[in-house]
Design an enzyme around this catalytic site. Sequence first.
Site, PDB file in Angstrom:
ATOM      1  N   TRP A  39     -31.290-109.404  22.011  1.00  0.00           N
ATOM      2  CA  TRP A  39     -32.736-109.539  21.856  1.00  0.00           C
ATOM      3  C   TRP A  39     -33.287-110.747  22.591  1.00  0.00           C
ATOM      4  O   TRP A  39     -34.455-110.754  22.995  1.00  0.00           O
ATOM      5  CB  TRP A  39     -33.133-109.523  20.373  1.00  0.00           C
ATOM      6  CG  TRP A  39     -32.828-108.170  19.816  1.00  0.00           C
ATOM      7  CD1 TRP A  39     -31.796-107.836  18.981  1.00  0.00           C
ATOM      8  CD2 TRP A  39     -33.488-106.940  20.147  1.00  0.00           C
ATOM      9  NE1 TRP A  39     -31.788-106.473  18.767  1.00  0.00           N
ATOM     10  CE2 TRP A  39     -32.806-105.898  19.453  1.00  0.00           C
ATOM     11  CE3 TRP A  39     -34.580-106.608  20.949  1.00  0.00           C
ATOM     12  CZ2 TRP A  39     -33.199-104.555  19.547  1.00  0.00           C
ATOM     13  CZ3 TRP A  39     -34.966-105.273  21.041  1.00  0.00           C
ATOM     14  CH2 TRP A  39     -34.277-104.267  20.342  1.00  0.00           C
ATOM     15  N   LYS A  76     -37.239-104.757   9.286  1.00  0.00           N
ATOM     16  CA  LYS A  76     -35.884-105.153   8.929  1.00  0.00           C
ATOM     17  C   LYS A  76     -35.919-105.860   7.574  1.00  0.00           C
ATOM     18  O   LYS A  76     -35.714-105.253   6.542  1.00  0.00           O
ATOM     19  CB  LYS A  76     -35.292-106.006  10.041  1.00  0.00           C
ATOM     20  CG  LYS A  76     -35.193-105.208  11.353  1.00  0.00           C
ATOM     21  CD  LYS A  76     -34.885-106.065  12.543  1.00  0.00           C
ATOM     22  CE  LYS A  76     -35.022-105.253  13.836  1.00  0.00           C
ATOM     23  NZ  LYS A  76     -33.957-104.251  14.028  1.00  0.00           N
ATOM     24  N   ASP A  86     -37.788-115.581  17.318  1.00  0.00           N
ATOM     25  CA  ASP A  86     -37.778-114.181  16.868  1.00  0.00           C
ATOM     26  C   ASP A  86     -36.984-114.117  15.561  1.00  0.00           C
ATOM     27  O   ASP A  86     -35.766-114.268  15.556  1.00  0.00           O
ATOM     28  CB  ASP A  86     -37.128-113.315  17.955  1.00  0.00           C
ATOM     29  CG  ASP A  86     -37.046-111.840  17.554  1.00  0.00           C
ATOM     30  OD1 ASP A  86     -37.385-111.498  16.396  1.00  0.00           O
ATOM     31  OD2 ASP A  86     -36.635-111.033  18.414  1.00  0.00           O
TER      32      ASP A  86
END
Lengths: 361, 361
Positions: free
Chosen positions: B102, B196, B172
């Site tokens: 990511w 999530k 993030d």
Amino acid sequence: MTRAYNFSAGPATLPESVLRQAGEELLDWRGARASIIELSHRGPEFMQVATEAEADLRTLMSIPDSHAVLFLSGGATTQQALLALNLAAPGQVADYVVTGHWGKTAIKQAQPYVAVNVAADGDGGGFRDIPPATDWRLTDGAAYVHVTANETIHGVEFQHTPDVGDAPLVADFSSSIAAGPLDVSRYGVIYAGAQKNLGPVGVSVVIVRRDLLERTGHARAPIFDYARHAQAGSMLNTPPTFNWYLAGLVFKWMLAEGGVEEFARRNARKAAALYGAIDGSGGFYRNEVAVAARSRMNVPFFLHDDALDKTFLAEAKEAGLIALKGHRALGGMRASIYNAMPEEGVQALVAFMGDFQKRHG
Amino acid sequence: MTRAYNFSAGPATLPESVLRQAGEELLDWRGARASIIELSHRGPEFMQVATEAEADLRTLMSIPDSHAVLFLSGGATTQQALLALNLAAPGQVADYVVTGHWGKTAIKQAQPYVAVNVAADGDGGGFRDIPPATDWRLTDGAAYVHVTANETIHGVEFQHTPDVGDAPLVADFSSSIAAGPLDVSRYGVIYAGAQKNLGPVGVSVVIVRRDLLERTGHARAPIFDYARHAQAGSMLNTPPTFNWYLAGLVFKWMLAEGGVEEFARRNARKAAALYGAIDGSGGFYRNEVAVAARSRMNVPFFLHDDALDKTFLAEAKEAGLIALKGHRALGGMRASIYNAMPEEGVQALVAFMGDFQKRHG
């Protein structure tokens, strides 16, 4: 519990059967032992949902293979920026035909990226009509021509697809997509936030002619790239799966009810009943839009005396008719009568309006 | 119907009580006679939902007044582009510390807008550890320093907030937000796709230090502007109301369960149990991440013989343990054990793993 007739402009009413099915499947999607909202977008369960939703929308709207269908997060406003980034070279001219509030918004989102030419502007007439096509000042070689098929606030709707020559026609169909038959092949891009005529908020549908995906456009993040989204089946990143699923249920409901031909008939009857009640009220109610440009979906109207507005809204709510308050930009009332508003809802509104006039006229 | 223990990395498991409440309210939100998904985002019902969600998240995460909280459509990938557009001047350097998949994605989204300096890259070590802070090559005057607090695929997590000097730290937190106490004041931006650790897909949370909203950034569409979203209370356009509402229910559930301190304890016990089972399997299972960088949330692991993978997944599913297949980039298995995964779920997985090893070891 009796549900109200909900005339909200969006987020808007959903078919009750769709809500019931979503509720029944919410904890366990068809034996998956998990909710569809909890399952991977790349797993077989959601892939089935996604594939069926696209296929059903293609059937519903007769979308030809020449056009890709994207299901993207964000609303129509986001698409107004993305289409400029994707379809126009930096500084290239794009033509905008402005017939209400949302046309102006479309320009604001595009202006950082394109040279906006306002080809026609209904603002001078208070957005009560569509400027005649013969007066549009279109640009040779424009990246695209943008129209708002239906203006949700001003209640102004194109009754026919305009002829704009060689430039691709790009249209915001947020509040009238699938309201009736449409020749999709005549459009370069049709985009719509789903929360009006397709049901659930939180997902947008973008129908884009595939050759336009080959345009270079602006340097941009991959996540802003329509071609990448198309290649990835709208799963470049995690899509709003639950919203997409709900839209899919709405598509199936529309098909089961008879498709866009049937909704065109119902919508025509609903609009005729409501405009008829307004026009026949001897001035107690009024709608100011030119008859030929009146929206089938959003009917703004005013009481002859706005001191009655609060009473009208309170009594309507008491009668099970909610969300009739007009947009703050216009005031007055607005009844949004999308596909999911049953004819009984409009009949109830018309009856209430007549009764209210008797008591307060 | 017995629901499975769902180890999906996202969209991920939701608390069953949240799904039940959403189901009960789906047709009639608390006497409104309409679903919350059908009501205007500007009406009193949704305004209450929105206001409470922000207040609850502020309480849950101890977010100081110095930071604004945005609820935006789109996922973390969209934010990776927007933060570059909002925080950096054209061509300005931004530092990226890459500790997995990511982090690489974040660079791809930002690259059209900023001069990316890879300050550290764990790829040489296969993303099995976090490069030591002493080796990071940070840039004087960088627009910001970006880290991925928890790498969902590689299972690598920062255990402490790194010290990056004067540049704002942008992180993030998609897969570890609210997993435990955090000093939010040390971050310039914390962003997270909600699907999530906050539950529902289709909405992102962006926590941004208010002074950063005054940066000029790039010329951009208003809909891409964090400051405008902040001024408009995240209602610059129609937000994904139902997703926001579901996130709000998850916040209330977390608070009722004891807040982030309690989840930190539960998450520590869950992670200890699962890593303990892997490490104690004598090599039948293995996790390759350095112990000090192991994620509390996402536990990738491999069977000693990948010919057993299919059998493992099939038998696990039979035992009510679903979505354990590893990401396609790594293969093997992955158990995501977010806040909403009960300890009983991890205990059931550990028991199954022990039993599977006995039968196939």
